[in-house]
Design a protein around this motif. Sequence first.
Motif, short mmCIF file in Angstrom:
data_model
loop_
_atom_site.label_atom_id
_atom_site.label_comp_id
_atom_site.label_asym_id
_atom_site.label_seq_id
_atom_site.Cartn_x
_atom_site.Cartn_y
_atom_site.Cartn_z
N LEU A 200 0.99 -1.28 0.08
CA LEU A 200 -0.11 -0.07 -0.13
C LEU A 200 0.88 1.43 0.01
CD1 LEU A 200 -2.68 1.03 0.15
CD2 LEU A 200 -2.69 0.92 2.55
N ASP A 201 2.07 1.16 0.62
CA ASP A 201 2.89 2.47 0.41
C ASP A 201 3.54 2.53 -0.56
OD1 ASP A 201 2.46 2.58 3.54
OD2 ASP A 201 4.33 1.55 4.02
N LYS A 202 3.47 1.72 -1.59
CA LYS A 202 3.90 2.00 -2.98
C LYS A 202 3.02 2.67 -3.95
CE LYS A 202 7.01 -2.01 -2.66
NZ LYS A 202 7.32 -3.19 -3.11
N THR A 203 1.59 2.70 -3.33
CA THR A 203 0.31 3.58 -4.28
C THR A 203 0.52 4.75 -4.24
OG1 THR A 203 -1.16 3.13 -2.61
CG2 THR A 203 -0.61 1.22 -4.06
N ARG A 204 -0.17 5.43 -5.04
CA ARG A 204 -0.54 6.96 -4.86
C ARG A 204 -1.41 7.26 -3.75
NH1 ARG A 204 -4.33 10.42 -7.35
NH2 ARG A 204 -4.98 8.44 -8.53
N PRO A 205 -1.04 8.22 -2.83
CA PRO A 205 -1.47 8.44 -1.88
C PRO A 205 -2.94 9.16 -2.20
CG PRO A 205 0.30 9.79 -2.01
CD PRO A 205 0.56 8.84 -3.09
N GLN A 212 -8.15 2.37 2.36
CA GLN A 212 -7.40 1.14 2.39
C GLN A 212 -6.57 0.95 3.85
OE1 GLN A 212 -5.14 -0.59 -1.09
NE2 GLN A 212 -6.77 0.35 -2.29
N MET A 213 -6.16 2.00 4.10
CA MET A 213 -5.32 1.84 5.50
C MET A 213 -6.18 1.85 6.71
SD MET A 213 -2.27 4.82 4.71
CE MET A 213 -1.50 4.51 6.14
N LYS A 214 -7.33 2.43 6.49
CA LYS A 214 -8.48 2.38 7.67
C LYS A 214 -8.91 0.76 7.80
CE LYS A 214 -10.22 7.17 7.65
NZ LYS A 214 -11.56 7.88 7.49
N GLU A 218 -8.41 -1.79 10.89
CA GLU A 218 -9.30 -2.52 11.52
C GLU A 218 -8.86 -3.85 11.34
OE1 GLU A 218 -12.78 -2.16 9.24
OE2 GLU A 218 -13.36 -0.11 10.02
N ASP A 219 -8.18 -4.70 10.43
CA ASP A 219 -7.80 -5.80 10.37
C ASP A 219 -6.93 -6.20 11.48
OD1 ASP A 219 -9.63 -6.53 8.25
OD2 ASP A 219 -8.31 -6.07 6.67
N ILE A 220 -5.92 -4.96 11.65
CA ILE A 220 -4.95 -5.37 12.63
C ILE A 220 -5.51 -5.58 13.85
CG2 ILE A 220 -2.75 -4.20 13.58
CD1 ILE A 220 -2.22 -2.96 10.78
N ASN A 221 -6.40 -4.48 14.21
CA ASN A 221 -7.09 -4.75 15.53
C ASN A 221 -7.71 -5.85 15.66
OD1 ASN A 221 -6.18 -2.13 16.13
ND2 ASN A 221 -7.86 -1.08 15.41
N LYS A 222 -8.06 -6.43 14.60
CA LYS A 222 -8.91 -7.82 14.99
C LYS A 222 -7.99 -9.11 15.13
CE LYS A 222 -12.60 -6.99 11.68
NZ LYS A 222 -13.20 -7.29 10.49
N LEU A 223 -6.65 -8.66 14.74
CA LEU A 223 -5.78 -10.09 15.32
C LEU A 223 -5.82 -9.97 16.71
CD1 LEU A 223 -2.50 -9.34 12.87
CD2 LEU A 223 -4.24 -11.04 12.82
N ARG A 224 -5.65 -11.06 17.10
CA ARG A 224 -5.70 -11.44 18.76
C ARG A 224 -4.80 -12.10 18.97
NH1 ARG A 224 -10.54 -15.05 21.48
NH2 ARG A 224 -9.11 -16.61 20.89
#
Length: 279
Positions: A200-205, A212-214, A218-224
């Motif tokens: 994602l860091d390689k795409t145009r901001p 996508q970052m949001k 959310e997916d990162i927070n779902k990691l338990r």
Amino acid sequence: MAQAASKTCEICMSAPGSQYCLDCEQYYCENCKLLHKRQKSSTYHQFQHASGLIPEGKSRCGQHKEEFTLMCNTCNVPVCTSCVAGKHNGHKFSKMVDAIAQLRGENETLIHDKTNEANQNISKIEDNLKSFENDVESVIKAITDQGNMIKSMVDKSVAQMIALVKEQSKKEKDKLTKSLSAAKSTLVAGQNLDKRRRDLDKTRPDENMVQQMKKMKEDINKLRIDSLPQFPKISFQSKAVTEDDIIHLIGSYTLSGCSPVKEKEYQQHGKLFRCSYCG
């Protein structure tokens, strides 16, 4: 007694003296013996075959120089006929040959009694020895059987304990394996999210990147990340066992004699006794 050198009849002086008169202390041939026995004064004289005679010189009284022909039963000494009227006057007497015959009979009876007693003792000892040997074999078998039974019980208990350890440890290992699998899954998910982040860091901001970052957040927070489980520990505390403990499990035996006195006790074997009379 007469000298054994002649071995010739002392009556006819020609025939062999095969018989010996214990009363007259003379050798007789068979014919002279018959004549001697026919005489009234010597009818009851006792004869012995000369071949079984142990010749000795005639013993004489030191005081009267006469042959000893009587036994003084009062003094228990041999005497001559002159002694009867002398210092042994009034004592009780018996003929020397009668005293010898009596002693011979008494000795024969004593020997017979002693040999019978010895034979009886031999039989009793042999019977008791055989019985004792059988008892020893029975005790050895009983000790062996008891030992084998205890061994079997020990083997069974060991097998049961090992089986229980394996069963319980498997449950704990399964728990740890499950926790390990969950931790690995979380790690893989985190690694995938990290790859998405780098891509994602390689795409145009732009606005799309923000969305996508949001979503990634959310997916990162779902990691338990599960907390670490309580790690099991296992150890074995052995019980101190001595030879005495084993002996007490097996039992004990007692070896005793007719009048036992405990001499020494061997814990690893049993109790030994020594007879205070027999040694």
